[in-house]
Motif scaffolding. Structure first.
Motif, PDB file in Angstrom:
ATOM      1  N   ARG A  37      52.005  18.835  -9.333  1.00  0.00           N
ATOM      2  CA  ARG A  37      52.929  19.961  -9.202  1.00  0.00           C
ATOM      3  C   ARG A  37      53.536  19.971  -7.810  1.00  0.00           C
ATOM      4  NH1 ARG A  37      48.995  24.667 -11.509  1.00  0.00           N
ATOM      5  NH2 ARG A  37      47.534  23.526 -10.179  1.00  0.00           N
ATOM      6  N   HIS A  38      54.869  20.064  -7.769  1.00  0.00           N
ATOM      7  CA  HIS A  38      55.614  20.171  -6.508  1.00  0.00           C
ATOM      8  C   HIS A  38      56.680  21.223  -6.738  1.00  0.00           C
ATOM      9  CE1 HIS A  38      58.211  18.113  -3.186  1.00  0.00           C
ATOM     10  NE2 HIS A  38      57.808  19.331  -2.865  1.00  0.00           N
ATOM     11  N   SER A  39      56.512  22.392  -6.139  1.00  0.00           N
ATOM     12  CA  SER A  39      57.340  23.538  -6.486  1.00  0.00           C
ATOM     13  C   SER A  39      58.186  24.024  -5.319  1.00  0.00           C
ATOM     14  CB  SER A  39      56.455  24.693  -6.961  1.00  0.00           C
ATOM     15  OG  SER A  39      55.592  24.275  -7.997  1.00  0.00           O
ATOM     16  N   ALA A  40      59.442  24.359  -5.643  1.00  0.00           N
ATOM     17  CA  ALA A  40      60.311  25.080  -4.709  1.00  0.00           C
ATOM     18  C   ALA A  40      60.216  26.551  -5.098  1.00  0.00           C
ATOM     19  CB  ALA A  40      61.741  24.572  -4.808  1.00  0.00           C
ATOM     20  N   HIS A  59      47.085  25.078   4.038  1.00  0.00           N
ATOM     21  CA  HIS A  59      46.449  25.046   2.723  1.00  0.00           C
ATOM     22  C   HIS A  59      46.329  26.482   2.215  1.00  0.00           C
ATOM     23  CE1 HIS A  59      45.027  20.777   2.623  1.00  0.00           C
ATOM     24  NE2 HIS A  59      45.273  20.913   3.919  1.00  0.00           N
ATOM     25  N   VAL A  60      46.702  26.705   0.981  1.00  0.00           N
ATOM     26  CA  VAL A  60      46.651  28.045   0.397  1.00  0.00           C
ATOM     27  C   VAL A  60      45.924  27.988  -0.942  1.00  0.00           C
ATOM     28  CG1 VAL A  60      48.782  28.774   1.529  1.00  0.00           C
ATOM     29  CG2 VAL A  60      48.886  27.767  -0.755  1.00  0.00           C
ATOM     30  N   ASP A  61      45.365  29.135  -1.326  1.00  0.00           N
ATOM     31  CA  ASP A  61      44.728  29.270  -2.630  1.00  0.00           C
ATOM     32  C   ASP A  61      45.655  30.022  -3.578  1.00  0.00           C
ATOM     33  OD1 ASP A  61      42.323  28.007  -1.889  1.00  0.00           O
ATOM     34  OD2 ASP A  61      41.599  29.864  -0.956  1.00  0.00           O
ATOM     35  N   TYR A 153      49.524  28.410  -7.268  1.00  0.00           N
ATOM     36  CA  TYR A 153      48.336  27.553  -7.432  1.00  0.00           C
ATOM     37  C   TYR A 153      47.862  27.132  -6.050  1.00  0.00           C
ATOM     38  CZ  TYR A 153      52.191  24.183  -7.095  1.00  0.00           C
ATOM     39  OH  TYR A 153      53.317  23.502  -6.701  1.00  0.00           O
ATOM     40  N   ALA A 154      46.705  26.533  -5.989  1.00  0.00           N
ATOM     41  CA  ALA A 154      46.185  26.044  -4.707  1.00  0.00           C
ATOM     42  C   ALA A 154      46.935  24.781  -4.307  1.00  0.00           C
ATOM     43  CB  ALA A 154      44.691  25.764  -4.818  1.00  0.00           C
ATOM     44  N   MET A 177      55.781  23.875  -1.933  1.00  0.00           N
ATOM     45  CA  MET A 177      54.357  23.557  -1.848  1.00  0.00           C
ATOM     46  C   MET A 177      53.992  22.459  -2.853  1.00  0.00           C
ATOM     47  SD  MET A 177      52.463  26.914  -3.440  1.00  0.00           S
ATOM     48  CE  MET A 177      50.867  26.098  -3.395  1.00  0.00           C
ATOM     49  N   VAL A 178      52.904  21.772  -2.538  1.00  0.00           N
ATOM     50  CA  VAL A 178      52.452  20.632  -3.333  1.00  0.00           C
ATOM     51  C   VAL A 178      50.989  20.833  -3.698  1.00  0.00           C
ATOM     52  CG1 VAL A 178      52.124  18.126  -3.359  1.00  0.00           C
ATOM     53  CG2 VAL A 178      54.064  19.109  -2.132  1.00  0.00           C
ATOM     54  N   ASP A 179      50.664  20.519  -4.950  1.00  0.00           N
ATOM     55  CA  ASP A 179      49.274  20.547  -5.402  1.00  0.00           C
ATOM     56  C   ASP A 179      48.634  19.202  -5.050  1.00  0.00           C
ATOM     57  OD1 ASP A 179      46.861  20.672  -6.652  1.00  0.00           O
ATOM     58  OD2 ASP A 179      47.645  20.985  -8.666  1.00  0.00           O
ATOM     59  N   THR A 180      47.700  19.212  -4.100  1.00  0.00           N
ATOM     60  CA  THR A 180      47.064  17.964  -3.661  1.00  0.00           C
ATOM     61  C   THR A 180      45.638  17.817  -4.187  1.00  0.00           C
ATOM     62  OG1 THR A 180      46.292  19.023  -1.620  1.00  0.00           O
ATOM     63  CG2 THR A 180      48.436  17.906  -1.547  1.00  0.00           C
ATOM     64  N   ALA A 181      45.206  18.723  -5.040  1.00  0.00           N
ATOM     65  CA  ALA A 181      43.810  18.689  -5.495  1.00  0.00           C
ATOM     66  C   ALA A 181      43.608  17.755  -6.676  1.00  0.00           C
ATOM     67  CB  ALA A 181      43.355  20.099  -5.868  1.00  0.00           C
ATOM     68  N   ASN A 182      44.596  17.615  -7.519  1.00  0.00           N
ATOM     69  CA  ASN A 182      44.426  16.824  -8.744  1.00  0.00           C
ATOM     70  C   ASN A 182      45.593  15.855  -8.892  1.00  0.00           C
ATOM     71  OD1 ASN A 182      42.061  18.384  -9.922  1.00  0.00           O
ATOM     72  ND2 ASN A 182      43.561  20.014  -9.648  1.00  0.00           N
TER      73      ASN A 182
END
Length: 341
Positions: A37-40, A59-61, A153-154, A177-182
């Protein structure tokens, strides 16, 4: 003194036996790390920015407040609507009281029945008015909540496009933001390999930026031909990336182990001796009267199999072959087998 014949110059070697094993082909493929996920992010109402709580790299939750807008006028509107709701509730209570009184009087013929019907209609009108004002109040509460931008999302903030004092309109990107967890590794797969793949097959991934680390993964999705020019399909590998410094865009190599369904003779890679003229051979140990000698045996190698090599021809199962000390052996040379080999 005359030199001893080659057969008399003993060499110390290590040996093993040629064995029949399943032939598993190792296929190396290269790919690029991709964020799922990469969201504007944008706001859904217009307003003046009063606070930005994050910056690039933070980093955000999920649910964290990222940005806030001025809510003074929205709160005043909410107060006005709440007052109207209270007034409408009081009017409904009075209308219901009047209806109860009317119903009691009509039984004693104190008032006509059409008066009771009128009072019942007044209750319905007051109820509808209260419901309308409650809906307006709920709408205003929802609008007020939208003056805060929350993390969906985180992940990691990759771009900041708004500052305090700016006026924002719906639809304009204010943060990315970018989801870097998965994260996934997207790999282009040749058409001859693609039909042999299946979801959940294991893969070992090594990143160029982390040469000494290997990350376990599984095939998450197989995407049919998307580039007619290269005739390559896409395989998406899900990674166990927890605790590793991985970022989208990293290049990596994925090694797949594909079972060919065949069984054949395999020997350790170190047993092979390759000659400049293209020949490939192994040294066979022959024992007679307690003496071990070696003999060169030309073979035809096949696939690499987990540190070993498939032998297509030239060798039989169980043959004793030299795996160490085979660099300078000569035909018929006497050898001593290293203990523990």
């Amino acid at each position: 003194m005359a030199a001893l014949p080659a057969s008399a110059q003993e060499a110390i070697v290590a040996t093993t036996r040629a064995s029949v094993e399943p032939i598993v082909e190792t296929v190396p493929l290269t790919g690029t790390l991709t964020a799922p996920r990469h969201s504007a992010l944008s706001v859904s109402v217009s307003g003046l920015v009063t606070a930005v709580h994050v910056d690039i790299g933070d980093h955000v939750d999920a649910g964290d407040v990222l940005l806030e807008m001025d809510t003074e006028l929205e709160h005043l509107t909410l107060d006005r609507l709440a007052a109207g709701t209270r007034s409408a509730r009081a009017a409904l209570d009075e209308a219901r009281r009047q209806l109860r009184v009317g119903e009691a009087l009509v039984q004693r013929r104190g008032i006509p029945e059409n008066e009771v019907e009128a009072r019942a209609a007044a209750v319905r009108i007051a109820t509808a008015e209260l419901e309308r004002l409650q809906a307006e109040e709920a709408y205003q509460l929802a609008r007020l909540a939208r003056h805060r931008l929350l993390a969906p999302y985180a992940g990691v903030v990759s771009r900041r496009l708004a500052n305090v004092g700016e006026w924002l309109d719906p639809g304009a990107a204010v943060l990315e933001m970018v989801d870097t967890a998965n994260m996934f590794l997207d790999v282009r797969v040749p058409q001859e390999v693609f039909p042999r793949l299946a979801p959940d097959m294991p893969a070992m991934v090594r990143f160029d930026a982390l040469p000494n680390q290997e990350v376990a993964g599984t095939i998450h999705a197989l995407i049919p031909v998307s580039d007619p020019a290269s005739r390559a399909s896409v395989m998406r590998i899900a990674l166990d990336s927890a605790g590793r410094p991985l970022t989208p865009g990293m290049s990596a190599q994925a090694n797949l182990r594909l079972d060919t369904g065949a069984r054949d003779i395999v020997v350790p890679r170190d047993a092979l001796v390759r000659f400049p003229d293209g020949r490939v051979a192994v040294w066979i140990v022959e024992r007679e009267n307690g003496t071990a000698t070696v003999s060169e045996r030309q073979i035809r190698p096949g696939l690499a199999v987990n540190g070993s090599v498939q032998v297509l021809s030239g060798l039989e199962e169980g043959a004793e072959i030299v795996t160490r000390g085979n660099e300078a052996l000569r035909e018929g040379q006497t050898v001593t087998i290293r203990s523990g080999s």
